[in-house]
Design a protein around this motif. Structure first.
Motif, PDB file in Angstrom:
ATOM      1  N   ALA A  18       0.832  -1.204   0.000  1.00  0.00           N
ATOM      2  CA  ALA A  18       0.000   0.000   0.000  1.00  0.00           C
ATOM      3  C   ALA A  18       0.870   1.259   0.000  1.00  0.00           C
ATOM      4  O   ALA A  18       0.584   2.219  -0.726  1.00  0.00           O
ATOM      5  CB  ALA A  18      -0.937  -0.002   1.203  1.00  0.00           C
ATOM      6  N   LEU A  19       1.944   1.265   0.788  1.00  0.00           N
ATOM      7  CA  LEU A  19       2.851   2.417   0.815  1.00  0.00           C
ATOM      8  C   LEU A  19       3.497   2.639  -0.543  1.00  0.00           C
ATOM      9  O   LEU A  19       3.696   3.782  -0.969  1.00  0.00           O
ATOM     10  CB  LEU A  19       3.939   2.220   1.880  1.00  0.00           C
ATOM     11  N   ALA A  20       3.810   1.563  -1.254  1.00  0.00           N
ATOM     12  CA  ALA A  20       4.437   1.676  -2.569  1.00  0.00           C
ATOM     13  C   ALA A  20       3.510   2.343  -3.578  1.00  0.00           C
ATOM     14  O   ALA A  20       3.972   2.897  -4.573  1.00  0.00           O
ATOM     15  CB  ALA A  20       4.862   0.305  -3.073  1.00  0.00           C
TER      16      ALA A  20
ATOM     17  N   ARG B 256       5.920  12.028  -2.167  1.00  0.00           N
ATOM     18  CA  ARG B 256       5.736  13.051  -1.141  1.00  0.00           C
ATOM     19  C   ARG B 256       4.862  12.526  -0.008  1.00  0.00           C
ATOM     20  O   ARG B 256       5.124  12.771   1.162  1.00  0.00           O
ATOM     21  CB  ARG B 256       5.124  14.314  -1.721  1.00  0.00           C
ATOM     22  N   GLN B 257       3.809  11.775  -0.345  1.00  0.00           N
ATOM     23  CA  GLN B 257       2.950  11.211   0.697  1.00  0.00           C
ATOM     24  C   GLN B 257       3.728  10.231   1.558  1.00  0.00           C
ATOM     25  O   GLN B 257       3.602  10.242   2.782  1.00  0.00           O
ATOM     26  CB  GLN B 257       1.735  10.527   0.068  1.00  0.00           C
ATOM     27  N   ARG B 258       4.545   9.387   0.938  1.00  0.00           N
ATOM     28  CA  ARG B 258       5.378   8.453   1.709  1.00  0.00           C
ATOM     29  C   ARG B 258       6.339   9.211   2.601  1.00  0.00           C
ATOM     30  O   ARG B 258       6.545   8.866   3.769  1.00  0.00           O
ATOM     31  CB  ARG B 258       6.158   7.531   0.769  1.00  0.00           C
ATOM     32  N   ALA B 259       6.960  10.258   2.059  1.00  0.00           N
ATOM     33  CA  ALA B 259       7.912  11.049   2.844  1.00  0.00           C
ATOM     34  C   ALA B 259       7.237  11.670   4.059  1.00  0.00           C
ATOM     35  O   ALA B 259       7.786  11.662   5.162  1.00  0.00           O
ATOM     36  CB  ALA B 259       8.550  12.132   1.969  1.00  0.00           C
TER      37      ALA B 259
ATOM     38  N   THR C 168       0.781  21.822   4.123  1.00  0.00           N
ATOM     39  CA  THR C 168       1.004  20.762   3.147  1.00  0.00           C
ATOM     40  C   THR C 168       1.234  19.433   3.857  1.00  0.00           C
ATOM     41  O   THR C 168       0.733  18.393   3.413  1.00  0.00           O
ATOM     42  CB  THR C 168       2.195  21.099   2.232  1.00  0.00           C
ATOM     43  N   VAL C 169       1.966  19.454   4.958  1.00  0.00           N
ATOM     44  CA  VAL C 169       2.154  18.231   5.744  1.00  0.00           C
ATOM     45  C   VAL C 169       0.807  17.702   6.207  1.00  0.00           C
ATOM     46  O   VAL C 169       0.514  16.513   6.093  1.00  0.00           O
ATOM     47  CB  VAL C 169       3.096  18.476   6.954  1.00  0.00           C
TER      48      VAL C 169
ATOM     49  N   ARG D 225      -3.357  13.638   5.624  1.00  0.00           N
ATOM     50  CA  ARG D 225      -4.769  13.277   5.523  1.00  0.00           C
ATOM     51  C   ARG D 225      -5.040  12.449   4.269  1.00  0.00           C
ATOM     52  O   ARG D 225      -5.652  11.381   4.336  1.00  0.00           O
ATOM     53  CB  ARG D 225      -5.636  14.538   5.515  1.00  0.00           C
ATOM     54  N   VAL D 226      -4.545  12.906   3.133  1.00  0.00           N
ATOM     55  CA  VAL D 226      -4.781  12.207   1.868  1.00  0.00           C
ATOM     56  C   VAL D 226      -4.096  10.835   1.880  1.00  0.00           C
ATOM     57  O   VAL D 226      -4.676   9.826   1.455  1.00  0.00           O
ATOM     58  CB  VAL D 226      -4.291  13.064   0.678  1.00  0.00           C
TER      59      VAL D 226
END
Length: 168
Positions: A105-107, A112-115, A140-141, A146-147
């Motif tokens: 799922a993380l992949a 940016r979302q992973r970071a 943005t963080v 959230r997303v």
């Protein structure tokens, strides 16, 4: 102690944690090793000039910046793994399955979302610390967290229970 000795001591003390964070960002052992190497190259070049800067925050910022910059340069489409990565021996079957599901799922998240998720939940940084480390705004963080969490809930609803207490 001279600056080179301090650098050696810092790398030996924090190298494993940096490698783990890089793996969580990239989802691939070789890519994580490359990212850590790139981070070390930048760190060594700038170490003497870093002065009294907190080395932990400094190297973390380099790592995240190199990761996001690499994504921007390459603009590669990520392909899900054909087979799950090897898991360490001794893991219970359920835990290993959860790890594989979460890794998959993380992949599928954007870099940016992973970071943001790695900075917030693995590195345990506050929103403002994560924003500073990633070079983005606090809002943005918040929005990326959230997303990303919503996307993880869609992709791996049974595994994401550890994030359920997090305000998004």
């Amino acid at each position: 102690m001279d600056r080179e000795g301090e650098l050696r001591e810092f790398v030996s003390a924090r190298g494993a944690a940096l490698s783990r964070a890089a793996y969580l960002l990239t989802g691939d052992h070789q890519a994580a090793e490359d990212l850590v190497q790139e981070t070390y190259v930048v760190l060594v070049r700038r170490w003497r000039k870093s002065g009294t800067v907190d080395p932990e925050a400094y190297v973390r910022r380099i790592l995240y910046t190199r990761f996001v910059d690499g994504w921007r340069r390459r603009r590669l489409v990520e392909v899900p793994w054909a087979s799950p990565p090897d898991t360490p021996a001794g893991d219970e079957a359920g835990t290993a399955g959860d790890r594989l599901t979460l890794a998959s799922a993380l992949a599928r998240l954007t870099p940016r979302q992973r970071a943001v998720l790695v900075a917030r939940f693995y590195e345990d940084l506050t929103e403002s610390q994560a924003a500073a480390a990633l070079g983005i705004s606090t809002s943005t963080v918040k929005s990326q967290t959230r997303v990303a969490l919503q996307r993880l809930r869609e992709l791996a609803p049974d595994v994401v229970t550890s994030f359920e207490g997090v305000e998004t």
